[in-house]
Design an enzyme around this catalytic site. Structure first.
Site, PDB file in Angstrom:
ATOM      1  N   CYS A   1     -55.193  94.598   5.967  1.00 36.37           N
ATOM      2  CA  CYS A   1     -55.758  94.799   4.618  1.00 36.37           C
ATOM      3  C   CYS A   1     -55.018  95.827   3.772  1.00 36.37           C
ATOM      4  O   CYS A   1     -54.919  95.657   2.553  1.00 36.37           O
ATOM      5  CB  CYS A   1     -57.242  95.140   4.712  1.00 36.37           C
ATOM      6  SG  CYS A   1     -58.163  93.870   5.589  1.00 36.37           S
TER       7      CYS A   1
ATOM      8  N   HIS B   1     -59.840  98.691  -1.690  1.00 34.11           N
ATOM      9  CA  HIS B   1     -59.889  97.410  -0.977  1.00 34.11           C
ATOM     10  C   HIS B   1     -61.320  96.862  -0.967  1.00 34.11           C
ATOM     11  O   HIS B   1     -62.257  97.556  -0.574  1.00 34.11           O
ATOM     12  CB  HIS B   1     -59.370  97.627   0.447  1.00 34.11           C
ATOM     13  CG  HIS B   1     -59.592  96.451   1.351  1.00 34.11           C
ATOM     14  ND1 HIS B   1     -59.337  95.161   0.972  1.00 34.11           N
ATOM     15  CD2 HIS B   1     -60.047  96.388   2.630  1.00 34.11           C
ATOM     16  CE1 HIS B   1     -59.630  94.342   1.977  1.00 34.11           C
ATOM     17  NE2 HIS B   1     -60.065  95.063   2.982  1.00 34.11           N
TER      18      HIS B   1
ATOM     19  N   ASN C   1     -63.779  89.452   1.055  1.00 28.03           N
ATOM     20  CA  ASN C   1     -62.646  90.286   1.477  1.00 28.03           C
ATOM     21  C   ASN C   1     -61.418  89.391   1.647  1.00 28.03           C
ATOM     22  O   ASN C   1     -61.381  88.560   2.554  1.00 28.03           O
ATOM     23  CB  ASN C   1     -63.040  90.965   2.801  1.00 28.03           C
ATOM     24  CG  ASN C   1     -61.927  91.808   3.389  1.00 28.03           C
ATOM     25  OD1 ASN C   1     -60.778  91.737   2.957  1.00 28.03           O
ATOM     26  ND2 ASN C   1     -62.276  92.591   4.399  1.00 28.03           N
TER      27      ASN C   1
HETATM   28  O1  UT7 Z   1     -60.989  94.417   5.706  1.00 23.85           O
HETATM   29  C1  UT7 Z   1     -61.305  94.605   7.061  1.00 23.85           C
HETATM   30  C2  UT7 Z   1     -62.208  95.719   7.195  1.00 23.85           C
HETATM   31  N1  UT7 Z   1     -63.524  95.279   7.616  1.00 23.85           N
HETATM   32  C3  UT7 Z   1     -64.583  95.860   7.124  1.00 23.85           C
HETATM   33  O2  UT7 Z   1     -64.471  96.693   6.252  1.00 23.85           O
HETATM   34  C4  UT7 Z   1     -65.940  95.551   7.713  1.00 23.85           C
HETATM   35  C5  UT7 Z   1     -66.748  96.828   7.879  1.00 23.85           C
HETATM   36  N2  UT7 Z   1     -68.109  96.586   8.382  1.00 23.85           N
HETATM   37  C6  UT7 Z   1     -69.060  96.014   7.640  1.00 23.85           C
HETATM   38  O3  UT7 Z   1     -68.841  95.703   6.490  1.00 23.85           O
HETATM   39  C7  UT7 Z   1     -70.428  95.837   8.252  1.00 23.85           C
HETATM   40  O4  UT7 Z   1     -70.454  96.480   9.514  1.00 23.85           O
HETATM   41  C8  UT7 Z   1     -70.823  94.342   8.430  1.00 23.85           C
HETATM   42  C9  UT7 Z   1     -71.132  93.744   7.058  1.00 23.85           C
HETATM   43  C10 UT7 Z   1     -69.712  93.587   9.109  1.00 23.85           C
HETATM   44  C11 UT7 Z   1     -72.104  94.228   9.265  1.00 23.85           C
HETATM   45  O5  UT7 Z   1     -73.159  94.997   8.719  1.00 23.85           O
HETATM   46  P1  UT7 Z   1     -74.010  95.959   9.678  1.00 23.85           P
HETATM   47  O6  UT7 Z   1     -75.033  96.577   8.827  1.00 23.85           O
HETATM   48  O7  UT7 Z   1     -73.042  96.871  10.361  1.00 23.85           O
HETATM   49  O8  UT7 Z   1     -74.697  94.935  10.653  1.00 23.85           O
HETATM   50  P2  UT7 Z   1     -74.567  94.794  12.234  1.00 23.85           P
HETATM   51  O9  UT7 Z   1     -73.252  94.235  12.617  1.00 23.85           O
HETATM   52  O10 UT7 Z   1     -74.977  96.064  12.894  1.00 23.85           O
HETATM   53  O11 UT7 Z   1     -75.664  93.704  12.521  1.00 23.85           O
HETATM   54  C12 UT7 Z   1     -77.057  93.957  12.225  1.00 23.85           C
HETATM   55  C13 UT7 Z   1     -77.840  92.688  12.541  1.00 23.85           C
HETATM   56  C14 UT7 Z   1     -77.548  92.124  13.922  1.00 23.85           C
HETATM   57  O12 UT7 Z   1     -78.767  91.606  14.430  1.00 23.85           O
HETATM   58  P3  UT7 Z   1     -79.623  92.451  15.515  1.00 23.85           P
HETATM   59  O13 UT7 Z   1     -78.702  92.658  16.676  1.00 23.85           O
HETATM   60  O14 UT7 Z   1     -79.989  93.729  14.808  1.00 23.85           O
HETATM   61  O15 UT7 Z   1     -80.790  91.549  15.789  1.00 23.85           O
HETATM   62  C15 UT7 Z   1     -76.622  90.971  13.649  1.00 23.85           C
HETATM   63  O16 UT7 Z   1     -76.704  89.971  14.625  1.00 23.85           O
HETATM   64  O17 UT7 Z   1     -77.497  91.657  11.616  1.00 23.85           O
HETATM   65  C16 UT7 Z   1     -77.152  90.464  12.331  1.00 23.85           C
HETATM   66  N3  UT7 Z   1     -76.176  89.735  11.559  1.00 23.85           N
HETATM   67  C17 UT7 Z   1     -76.488  88.810  10.628  1.00 23.85           C
HETATM   68  N4  UT7 Z   1     -77.691  88.339  10.233  1.00 23.85           N
HETATM   69  C18 UT7 Z   1     -77.683  87.393   9.275  1.00 23.85           C
HETATM   70  C19 UT7 Z   1     -74.824  89.855  11.582  1.00 23.85           C
HETATM   71  N5  UT7 Z   1     -74.259  89.012  10.702  1.00 23.85           N
HETATM   72  C20 UT7 Z   1     -75.279  88.351  10.095  1.00 23.85           C
HETATM   73  C21 UT7 Z   1     -75.345  87.360   9.100  1.00 23.85           C
HETATM   74  N6  UT7 Z   1     -76.546  86.925   8.713  1.00 23.85           N
HETATM   75  N7  UT7 Z   1     -74.250  86.871   8.494  1.00 23.85           N
END
Ligand code: UT7
Length: 315
Positions: free
Chosen positions: A108, A242, A272
């Site tokens: 990125c 970014h 992204n």
């Molecule tokens: O350019 C590359 C750089 N990458 C980034 O900058 C990404 C940085 N990270 C993020 O933007 C965030 O961490 C994410 C958007 C990827 C995820 O958000 P989060 O608040 O960290 O969520 P999480 O991964 O901790 O997941 C929370 C919950 C989980 O369920 P449980 O285990 O709490 O029951 C996931 O399974 O959300 C669930 N989940 C979803 N639910 C509905 C994960 N993806 C989804 C989805 N829809 N698409």
């Protein structure tokens, strides 16, 4: 160097969150509140190199230069259908460029790394005009059954033309090598001496850890860079960060104490797009007439590696 042309190109297919929710256990509500994304452009029958060529031609047209004037062509790309040659060569053939060229894969932050290289070549007296194109199709790196990654990305290309000038005030690159945070693998051919085929693994990401890295690397990187070049954050006109997640942008705005209106956002309808995100955002703002001579623009990006980088320039 000085930016004299910008261009961008997007695939025509727009995929909304509701469209993804038709085949995955997700929702517009989850995606938009966690990321800020409402829709993204996704490659279908376009070729990545055609998007790259379109962005390049638009940037060249704005610059008033022709392909013959370009001394160096740098392409930032994570994956394309070709293992070799580099995407730079494929795009160059399409648009008629025949200067030295190479690809970089800095994920990125690739645009910031390319700017740093362009400036280094210029300061070494080796080039006068440089073309940078960031050309990415992350929607072909993810598993479309993995809701934690596929909803985050969009495809596209952004390009800039740079010429002589002292407008790039500084760049600062940073790494914390840790491949386990964002990675994907592709298999290579078997050889006479190696018959084990590697497993192909679509993009894997430890989202929360990347989130923390992004906020720290971005805020520290920008602060250190501005201190180094003696520019106060209050004097920065635009922070072009970014576009990975609106919450990361909000955290950075908050932490740095800068007004949100100085931090343009287009993640809502792009997702992204990896290294293409900064030059696409730049081109969109430029074509809206947002920049005036003398504006101070900071770029900051972060991603797989883990790598991050910042650059500051005067418009
Ligand atoms: O350019 C590359 C750089 N990458 C980034 O900058 C990404 C940085 N990270 C993020 O933007 C965030 O961490 C994410 C958007 C990827 C995820 O958000 P989060 O608040 O960290 O969520 P999480 O991964 O901790 O997941 C929370 C919950 C989980 O369920 P449980 O285990 O709490 O029951 C996931 O399974 O959300 C669930 N989940 C979803 N639910 C509905 C994960 N993806 C989804 C989805 N829809 N698409």
């Amino acid at each position: 160097m000085r930016i004299i042309g910008t261009g961008s190109a997007l695939p025509k297919k727009v995929v909304t969150n509701d469209m993804i929710a038709e085949f995955l256990n997700t929702s517009d509500e989850w995606i938009s509140t966690r990321t800020g994304i409402k829709s993204r452009h996704v490659i279908t029958d376009e070729k990545l190199q055609d998007l790259g060529a379109e962005a390049v031609m638009k940037a060249l047209e704005m610059s008033g230069l022709s392909v013959a004037d370009i001394d160096l062509f740098i392409v930032s790309n994570v994956v394309s259908e070709y293992g070799t040659p580099g995407l730079s060569c494929i795009v160059a053939q399409k648009v008629g460029l025949s200067c030295p060229m190479f690809d970089i894969n800095c994920a990125c932050p690739g645009f910031v790394y390319a700017l740093d290289m362009a400036e280094a070549y210029y300061k070494a007296g080796k080039v006068k005009n440089v073309l940078i194109a960031c050309i990415e199709e992350p929607t072909r790196m993810v598993n479309w059954e993995d809701r934690s990654t596929c909803v985050l990305f969009g495809d596209g290309a952004g390009a800039v033309v740079l010429t002589e000038g002292d407008n790039v005030k500084g760049t600062k690159l940073h790494s914390e090598p840790d491949f386990d945070k964002i990675w994907m693998t592709r298999s290579l051919t078997e050889s006479r001496y190696l018959q084990t085929k590697e497993e192909e693994v679509a993009l894997q990401m430890k989202g929360r850890e990347v989130f923390r890295f992004a906020v720290n690397a971005c805020t520290n990187g920008v602060k250190d860079l501005l201190d180094e070049v003696g520019i106060k954050k209050e004097d920065v006109t635009w922070f072009m960060v970014h576009q990975a997640n609106k919450r990361i942008l909000d955290a950075i705005i908050d932490y740095m104490g800068v007004p949100a209106e100085r931090c343009p956002v287009n993640i809502y309808d792009h997702g992204n797009s990896s290294s293409a995100s900064c030059p696409i955002l730049l081109d969109e703002c430029n074509r809206k007439g947002m920049f005036k001579k003398g504006d101070i623009i900071v770029f900051s990006a972060f991603g797989a590696g883990l790598l991050s980088g910042a650059a500051v320039l005067e418009w």
